[in-house]
Design an enzyme around this catalytic site. Structure first.
Site, PDB file in Angstrom:
ATOM      1  N   GLY A  85       0.815  -1.205   0.000  1.00  0.00           N
ATOM      2  CA  GLY A  85       0.000   0.000   0.000  1.00  0.00           C
ATOM      3  C   GLY A  85       0.846   1.250   0.000  1.00  0.00           C
ATOM      4  O   GLY A  85       2.066   1.202   0.174  1.00  0.00           O
ATOM      5  N   GLY A 125      -1.849  -3.103   6.009  1.00  0.00           N
ATOM      6  CA  GLY A 125      -1.789  -1.807   5.336  1.00  0.00           C
ATOM      7  C   GLY A 125      -2.770  -0.822   5.950  1.00  0.00           C
ATOM      8  O   GLY A 125      -3.783  -1.217   6.527  1.00  0.00           O
ATOM      9  N   ASN A 126      -2.498   0.457   5.826  1.00  0.00           N
ATOM     10  CA  ASN A 126      -3.364   1.483   6.412  1.00  0.00           C
ATOM     11  C   ASN A 126      -4.247   2.177   5.375  1.00  0.00           C
ATOM     12  O   ASN A 126      -3.841   2.306   4.218  1.00  0.00           O
ATOM     13  CB  ASN A 126      -2.511   2.528   7.142  1.00  0.00           C
ATOM     14  CG  ASN A 126      -2.106   2.075   8.524  1.00  0.00           C
ATOM     15  OD1 ASN A 126      -2.919   1.530   9.253  1.00  0.00           O
ATOM     16  ND2 ASN A 126      -0.842   2.275   8.870  1.00  0.00           N
ATOM     17  N   SER A 155      -1.498  -1.458  21.480  1.00  0.00           N
ATOM     18  CA  SER A 155      -1.541  -2.059  22.814  1.00  0.00           C
ATOM     19  C   SER A 155      -0.138  -2.326  23.348  1.00  0.00           C
ATOM     20  O   SER A 155       0.122  -2.169  24.543  1.00  0.00           O
ATOM     21  CB  SER A 155      -2.365  -3.351  22.783  1.00  0.00           C
ATOM     22  OG  SER A 155      -3.718  -3.073  22.461  1.00  0.00           O
ATOM     23  N   TYR A 156       0.774  -2.734  22.463  1.00  0.00           N
ATOM     24  CA  TYR A 156       2.157  -2.914  22.893  1.00  0.00           C
ATOM     25  C   TYR A 156       2.782  -1.561  23.244  1.00  0.00           C
ATOM     26  O   TYR A 156       3.563  -1.444  24.202  1.00  0.00           O
ATOM     27  CB  TYR A 156       2.971  -3.618  21.807  1.00  0.00           C
ATOM     28  CG  TYR A 156       2.501  -5.026  21.529  1.00  0.00           C
ATOM     29  CD1 TYR A 156       2.135  -5.872  22.580  1.00  0.00           C
ATOM     30  CD2 TYR A 156       2.399  -5.515  20.235  1.00  0.00           C
ATOM     31  CE1 TYR A 156       1.681  -7.158  22.338  1.00  0.00           C
ATOM     32  CE2 TYR A 156       1.942  -6.803  19.985  1.00  0.00           C
ATOM     33  CZ  TYR A 156       1.588  -7.626  21.040  1.00  0.00           C
ATOM     34  OH  TYR A 156       1.141  -8.895  20.805  1.00  0.00           O
ATOM     35  N   ARG A 157       2.442  -0.529  22.484  1.00  0.00           N
ATOM     36  CA  ARG A 157       2.926   0.817  22.812  1.00  0.00           C
ATOM     37  C   ARG A 157       2.393   1.264  24.166  1.00  0.00           C
ATOM     38  O   ARG A 157       3.103   1.898  24.956  1.00  0.00           O
ATOM     39  CB  ARG A 157       2.493   1.803  21.725  1.00  0.00           C
ATOM     40  CG  ARG A 157       3.282   1.682  20.441  1.00  0.00           C
ATOM     41  CD  ARG A 157       2.689   2.537  19.329  1.00  0.00           C
ATOM     42  NE  ARG A 157       3.551   2.512  18.141  1.00  0.00           N
ATOM     43  CZ  ARG A 157       3.171   2.902  16.927  1.00  0.00           C
ATOM     44  NH1 ARG A 157       1.932   3.369  16.740  1.00  0.00           N
ATOM     45  NH2 ARG A 157       4.022   2.842  15.914  1.00  0.00           N
ATOM     46  N   HIS A 181      -7.447   1.670  14.696  1.00  0.00           N
ATOM     47  CA  HIS A 181      -5.989   1.876  14.761  1.00  0.00           C
ATOM     48  C   HIS A 181      -5.749   3.260  14.163  1.00  0.00           C
ATOM     49  O   HIS A 181      -5.493   3.413  12.971  1.00  0.00           O
ATOM     50  CB  HIS A 181      -5.266   0.797  13.949  1.00  0.00           C
ATOM     51  CG  HIS A 181      -3.802   1.054  13.779  1.00  0.00           C
ATOM     52  ND1 HIS A 181      -2.939   1.242  14.839  1.00  0.00           N
ATOM     53  CD2 HIS A 181      -3.040   1.162  12.663  1.00  0.00           C
ATOM     54  CE1 HIS A 181      -1.720   1.445  14.381  1.00  0.00           C
ATOM     55  NE2 HIS A 181      -1.741   1.411  13.065  1.00  0.00           N
ATOM     56  N   THR A 234       7.083   3.751  10.323  1.00  0.00           N
ATOM     57  CA  THR A 234       7.141   2.802  11.432  1.00  0.00           C
ATOM     58  C   THR A 234       7.100   1.393  10.843  1.00  0.00           C
ATOM     59  O   THR A 234       6.308   1.129   9.943  1.00  0.00           O
ATOM     60  CB  THR A 234       5.953   2.984  12.397  1.00  0.00           C
ATOM     61  OG1 THR A 234       4.765   2.503  11.784  1.00  0.00           O
ATOM     62  CG2 THR A 234       5.771   4.441  12.766  1.00  0.00           C
TER      63      THR A 234
END
Length: 322
Positions: A85, A125-126, A155-157, A181, A234
């Site tokens: 993407g 993909g976003n 959630s990890y962040r 997200h 990222t």
């Protein structure tokens, strides 16, 4: 019931950009798949990455066969991971990518399905919530076999940010970022725990207020923008999250993890993908775990869902969705 774990485990990665190559590199270090096939719109790049990664496999000593391939290779795959993407630019929101990447995802999904693929789609993909629903619609696959990275990375962040605040290992923190997200995501603090103790009580006993926790939530929400501003993209974090999801699928672990799942009445929502904890195994999403949200969190979930629903409706009107 669908389950394809009785043969060599085969993963197809579509997209050899920053996230895709970080995922492939992480997979080279973990003996989860017997074969990882890389597909990219520029074949030369897929070939180059496969050649580079096979050297990494030799160094790590993992039995992963890394090759470039074609859509026909999806036919017998257990898992297709889509990272392809247009990337997010500095100052650009994930939702601003929608129409560009819906066109990309439509073409990819068509090619994968036409190969005879019967496995599980994992979308990264976003904007990931919109693209996941597009893959579900374009493929005709049941919702349990189309999942996304969702709010796994978020959630990890969150857990690393809270670990710094409380001086507790992130693995000891059970807390989730929910919904989109993106900018309308939120933290379900009311259900979060540390060592079985409610996180809100844990924080209060250490002198931290709800304002402090909301500041952490803002840091988590904006961390991607800080990373993009600093290095352009990222990829390590989300690639690592994808590997964890891959492990749950290929090893049939029934692990509870935050992912993006299609809502069919959960949280009072319908027709959109939202971040939520779920049980993940060889069938994809075995079951969504509906978090007990308080009134404010439930309102935040509804608001986030409405944001995504409006984007989908606009994309449908413009012909980007069926």
């Amino acid at each position: 019931m669908f389950m394809v774990m009785n043969h060599r485990k085969k993963v197809v990665l579509i997209g050899a950009g920053s996230v895709g190559t970080a995922y492939a590199y992480a997979m080279a270090q973990h003996p989860l798949a017997d074969e990882l096939i890389i597909i990219n719109h520029t074949k030369k790049k897929a070939v180059g990455n496969a050649l580079d990664l096979e050297d990494a496999v030799a160094a790590f000593g993992t039995p992963v066969h890394m090759v470039s391939g074609e859509y026909a290779d999806c036919a017998e795959a257990d898992l297709v991971v889509i990272t392809a993407g247009v990337p997010q630019k500095p100052g650009e929101t994930r939702l601003q990518l929608v129409n560009k990447n819906l066109a990309v995802i439509k073409d990819i999904t068509k090619n994968v399905v036409e190969s005879g693929f019967q496995g599980i789609f994992l979308v990264a993909g976003n904007p990931v919530d919109i693209l996941s629903n597009a893959v579900r619609e374009f493929s005709g696959f049941p919702a349990n076999r189309v999942l996304s990275s969702g709010t796994s990375l978020d959630s990890y962040r969150l857990r690393i940010a809270l670990s710094k605040l409380f001086n507790v290992s992130p693995q000891s923190i059970d807390a989730y970022v929910m919904a989109e997200h993106g900018d309308s995501e939120f933290v379900a603090y009311s259900a979060a725990t540390i060592g079985g103790k409610p996180l809100l009580e844990f924080a209060k006993n250490r002198g931290y207020s709800m304002d402090d926790l909301k500041e952490v939530e803002d840091q988590v929400r904006n961390k991607a923008y800080d990373i993009i501003e600093g290095k352009g993209a990222t990829y390590y974090g989300v690639a690592s999250a994808l590997v964890r999801i891959t492990e749950a699928i290929l090893r049939n672990t029934n692990m509870v993890m935050p992912i993006g799942a299609y809502m069919a009445g959960e949280y009072g929502q319908q027709g959109v993908y939202l971040g939520t904890p779920a049980i993940i195994n060889a069938n994809g999403i075995a079951r969504i775990i509906e978090m007990p949200l308080n009134e404010d969190e439930q309102a935040a979930m509804a608001k986030s869902a409405k944001t995504l629903e409006d984007i989908q409706n606009n994309a449908r009107k413009e012909g980007f969705l069926p």
